[in-house]
Design a protein around this motif. Sequence first.
Motif, PDB file in Angstrom:
ATOM      1  N   SER A 203       0.853  -1.184   0.000  1.00 39.53           N
ATOM      2  CA  SER A 203       0.000   0.000   0.000  1.00 39.53           C
ATOM      3  C   SER A 203       0.893   1.240   0.000  1.00 39.53           C
ATOM      4  O   SER A 203       2.003   1.218   0.525  1.00 39.53           O
ATOM      5  CB  SER A 203      -0.939   0.004   1.206  1.00 39.53           C
TER       6      SER A 203
ATOM      7  N   VAL B 228       0.151   3.964   1.456  1.00 40.89           N
ATOM      8  CA  VAL B 228      -0.189   4.778   2.620  1.00 40.89           C
ATOM      9  C   VAL B 228       0.748   4.480   3.791  1.00 40.89           C
ATOM     10  O   VAL B 228       0.959   3.330   4.156  1.00 40.89           O
ATOM     11  CB  VAL B 228      -1.648   4.514   3.046  1.00 40.89           C
TER      12      VAL B 228
ATOM     13  N   THR C 127       0.993   5.549   7.764  1.00 40.43           N
ATOM     14  CA  THR C 127       0.226   6.214   8.817  1.00 40.43           C
ATOM     15  C   THR C 127       1.183   7.025   9.684  1.00 40.43           C
ATOM     16  O   THR C 127       2.396   6.933   9.547  1.00 40.43           O
ATOM     17  CB  THR C 127      -0.529   5.178   9.673  1.00 40.43           C
TER      18      THR C 127
END
Length: 118
Positions: free
Chosen positions: A37, A39, A41
Amino acid sequence: MEMLQMLAKLLKAINYHYGIVQGTVKYPYWVGEYIESEVFTEDGKREFTVLLNGFTRGKYVELEREKEKIRGLIDNRLIQQNKSVFLVNFGGSINIPVDDESLKRQQITIKIQEWRSK
């Protein structure tokens, strides 16, 4: 790269060699691919999905036995390697029909989360 090294070590423990294999294929065998992914965090977590595809010319029960070995090894496993910590989970499986009736295929999904320290 760290994730692939960690996965290769895990699978080697049950005599699966994740990577390029040369020579004659012996059934059942597994091939894999992964999706990372994009992304990150705030806590630095990255997520990966690994798809392992098993093939046999025998019965589906051969792939089921292999799947259970993999599940037992990886499910809900926390691994520290270098500057990363990985949480590895079994994400499910599905039998996939193929055109060759003598060939059986099963796909296993492995979910991996990685936290890396700086």
